[in-house]
Write an enzyme that holds these catalytic residues in place. Sequence first.
Site, PDB file in Angstrom:
ATOM      1  N   SER A  66       0.795  -1.234   0.000  1.00 11.47           N
ATOM      2  CA  SER A  66       0.000   0.000   0.000  1.00 11.47           C
ATOM      3  C   SER A  66       0.823   1.277   0.000  1.00 11.47           C
ATOM      4  O   SER A  66       0.304   2.333  -0.344  1.00 11.47           O
ATOM      5  CB  SER A  66      -0.957   0.023   1.193  1.00 11.47           C
ATOM      6  OG  SER A  66      -0.245   0.202   2.398  1.00 11.47           O
ATOM      7  N   LYS A 124       0.770   4.561   6.927  1.00  9.08           N
ATOM      8  CA  LYS A 124       0.139   5.352   5.865  1.00  9.08           C
ATOM      9  C   LYS A 124       0.646   6.782   5.919  1.00  9.08           C
ATOM     10  O   LYS A 124       1.377   7.172   6.812  1.00  9.08           O
ATOM     11  CB  LYS A 124      -1.394   5.363   6.019  1.00  9.08           C
ATOM     12  CG  LYS A 124      -2.057   4.016   6.094  1.00  9.08           C
ATOM     13  CD  LYS A 124      -1.996   3.252   4.801  1.00  9.08           C
ATOM     14  CE  LYS A 124      -2.655   1.875   4.992  1.00  9.08           C
ATOM     15  NZ  LYS A 124      -2.427   0.988   3.890  1.00  9.08           N
TER      16      LYS A 124
END
Length: 185
Positions: A39, A80
Site C-alpha cells: 500500500s 500510511k
Amino acid sequence: MEKVRTTSWEWLKAIMIALTLAFIVRMFLFAPIVVDGHSMQPTLEPDDKMIVNQIEYSISEPERFDIVVFHAPGGKDYIKRIIGLPGEKIEYVDDTLHVNDEPIEEPFLDDLKKGLYGQVLTGDFSLQELTGNETVPEDHYFMMGDNRRLSKDSRDIGAIAKEEIIGRANVVVWPFDNIQIVNNE
C-alpha cells in the site's frame, strides 16, 4: 577473590543498566516496524524495516504528508501517509487532492502516476461521501497509502484519532540498498 567479585558486580551493573536503557528506548522513544504489503509503494517496499519515532508527536503536531504508524481497527498497525488534518475538507477530483477546495500537489506520487499512462491513481471521492462528515473531525487525521489502488486506509476505516498514532516513520534501515530518510514531499 574480592577483586573478581567486584569486577563481576561492575559488569553485572553495566549490563543491567544497558538492558534498562535499551528497554526504555524501545518502549518509549523508537520502535522497529516492518512494512507489510504494497500500500505504500513506491515510497516504501514490502519488508522494508523502519524506525518509528514515538516521541515526536508528544512535542509537535502531525503534518500533512507525514508517514505514520497507527493502531487500526481490528488490532493491526498500519503505515500510511497523513492526507487530511483536523477540520479540513478533503476530496479528490480528477486524480488531484483538494483541501478546503484548493488543489494540493502530491509530488511523491508523480513517478507512480507516470507509470499509469493516463489512468487514474486515486478515484474521485469526497470526505462527505465516505464518512458523512464535511470535515476531518477534531483530533483526527485522514490517512492514505501511496499506492492508492491497493491501500486499505481512511477511505475504508475512517479518520484516525490522534491517540491511535504510534509515531512518525521516516527512516528505512533495511535492506541496505534501500536505507534512506523518507521525505514528506
